[in-house]
Design an enzyme around this catalytic site. Sequence first.
Site, PDB file in Angstrom:
ATOM      1  N   GLY A 124      64.524 110.836  57.243  1.00 33.50           N
ATOM      2  CA  GLY A 124      64.561 109.909  56.277  1.00 33.50           C
ATOM      3  C   GLY A 124      65.422 108.899  56.232  1.00 33.50           C
ATOM      4  O   GLY A 124      65.507 107.842  56.382  1.00 33.50           O
ATOM      5  N   THR A 170      57.200 110.216  58.732  1.00 36.09           N
ATOM      6  CA  THR A 170      57.717 111.402  58.248  1.00 36.09           C
ATOM      7  C   THR A 170      58.829 111.718  59.085  1.00 36.09           C
ATOM      8  O   THR A 170      58.867 111.294  60.399  1.00 36.09           O
ATOM      9  CB  THR A 170      56.653 112.517  58.423  1.00 36.09           C
ATOM     10  OG1 THR A 170      57.170 113.830  58.188  1.00 36.09           O
ATOM     11  CG2 THR A 170      55.880 112.406  59.759  1.00 36.09           C
ATOM     12  N   GLY A 171      59.871 112.587  58.742  1.00 36.57           N
ATOM     13  CA  GLY A 171      60.926 112.851  59.668  1.00 36.57           C
ATOM     14  C   GLY A 171      62.109 112.567  59.022  1.00 36.57           C
ATOM     15  O   GLY A 171      62.224 112.924  57.868  1.00 36.57           O
ATOM     16  N   ARG A 220      68.975 112.009  45.762  1.00 34.96           N
ATOM     17  CA  ARG A 220      69.098 111.559  47.048  1.00 34.96           C
ATOM     18  C   ARG A 220      67.541 110.871  47.193  1.00 34.96           C
ATOM     19  O   ARG A 220      66.485 111.484  46.737  1.00 34.96           O
ATOM     20  CB  ARG A 220      69.207 112.571  48.058  1.00 34.96           C
ATOM     21  CG  ARG A 220      68.814 112.054  49.583  1.00 34.96           C
ATOM     22  CD  ARG A 220      67.404 112.301  50.013  1.00 34.96           C
ATOM     23  NE  ARG A 220      67.315 112.029  51.408  1.00 34.96           N
ATOM     24  CZ  ARG A 220      66.338 112.193  51.978  1.00 34.96           C
ATOM     25  NH1 ARG A 220      65.226 112.516  51.588  1.00 34.96           N
ATOM     26  NH2 ARG A 220      66.131 111.870  53.524  1.00 34.96           N
ATOM     27  N   THR A 229      56.487 116.158  54.677  1.00 36.48           N
ATOM     28  CA  THR A 229      56.262 115.130  54.142  1.00 36.48           C
ATOM     29  C   THR A 229      54.513 114.626  54.265  1.00 36.48           C
ATOM     30  O   THR A 229      54.015 114.891  55.715  1.00 36.48           O
ATOM     31  CB  THR A 229      57.027 113.832  54.371  1.00 36.48           C
ATOM     32  OG1 THR A 229      58.215 114.097  54.021  1.00 36.48           O
ATOM     33  CG2 THR A 229      56.364 112.548  54.021  1.00 36.48           C
ATOM     34  N   GLY A 247      65.001 109.091  50.224  1.00 34.59           N
ATOM     35  CA  GLY A 247      64.714 108.771  51.749  1.00 34.59           C
ATOM     36  C   GLY A 247      63.917 107.688  52.050  1.00 34.59           C
ATOM     37  O   GLY A 247      63.765 106.857  51.204  1.00 34.59           O
ATOM     38  N   ASP A 248      63.301 107.810  53.181  1.00 36.91           N
ATOM     39  CA  ASP A 248      62.508 106.336  53.679  1.00 36.91           C
ATOM     40  C   ASP A 248      61.222 106.466  52.781  1.00 36.91           C
ATOM     41  O   ASP A 248      60.618 105.247  52.727  1.00 36.91           O
ATOM     42  CB  ASP A 248      62.028 106.697  55.039  1.00 36.91           C
ATOM     43  CG  ASP A 248      61.305 107.678  55.576  1.00 36.91           C
ATOM     44  OD1 ASP A 248      61.737 109.047  55.266  1.00 36.91           O
ATOM     45  OD2 ASP A 248      60.146 107.632  55.833  1.00 36.91           O
TER      46      ASP A 248
END
Length: 340
Positions: free
Chosen positions: A242, A239-240, A216, A188, A218-219
Amino acid sequence: MLFPWEWLVLSVLLSNFKYCMGVVEPVLIVHGGAGTVSEDRIPGKLRGVTLAAKVGYQVLARNGTVVEAVEQAVRIMEADRFFNAGYGAALNIEGDVELDASIMDGATKATGSLSGLRDLLHPISLARDVMEHSGHNFLIGDGLVSFALDRGFRFLEPPGQLVTQYSMDALEEWKASDQSYRSGEGGTVGAVAIDANGNIAAATSTGGVTGKRVGRVGDTPIIGSGTYADNGLGGVSLTGDGDIIMKVCLAYDVLRTAQLTNRALQTVADELLDAMSAALGGTAGLVALDRAGNVAVAHNSLHMSWAYQRGDTVAYGASKEDFNLMPATDTPFDPLPGGM
């Protein structure tokens, strides 16, 4: 000659002094994703983040807006096969690229987010248009595509041109593994900028996680989780993992906690990342700026490529022990075969 940690401490003290005098020094910081990266891909990621930091900073240097600066920095990484955004993004379970992005203007709190986008190289530019021209904060699906076409964006034809051999191999490896969504190198991308007037913006763009279900989210496109900017607090891009980050609204929490406790952004970021992981598992990383222009680079993953430019100096690294400085005019990374 100063050691890297001494340079960083001096930088913080100088930034705080200038802020007290009513002066803010422009800074542009980027990340290229938190995760576990093979040694052969680290040079490509460092090359990409340093270029992105320089390009974004040049927008600030010619008196461009912070929104333009973070957009241009992210666009560099969206076009780079070494990152999980735009070209080279992670593939869903069906082998397709679905992109999420968000951007926020800290002066006005204006935001633009999108999710599930296909076949557009630069989702961050569309997110900016969502912010500035849609009358809404977040668009998805057919409405997002219709808006993009109305705004003059052109989708890639034939479809599927954002898929790379690396992303296809990663999907096959994921299918042959335990199918954990917390595996892989991440990738990301994000950027945060502050200008001489104290204006702050942040932007984040991603392809999500390899093997994700179709649809899907994510964050990354969620304001307060993956991205946040407020001239009174600072700016941050996450990042990571999410699905975990979005449970704790980490972007906003880092900035607000630093303000309420009157502690350094770096200290708070490190603590909250570890607290999240201890409570919920997973790992994450972030880059951030406070309202004085102080930099925070934090991650509890093995790797996270990052870079920032302040004045004529670029700092960059790929792990917690990795802190390097170079003149902004230098290009220390060898050209890569096949280009970006």
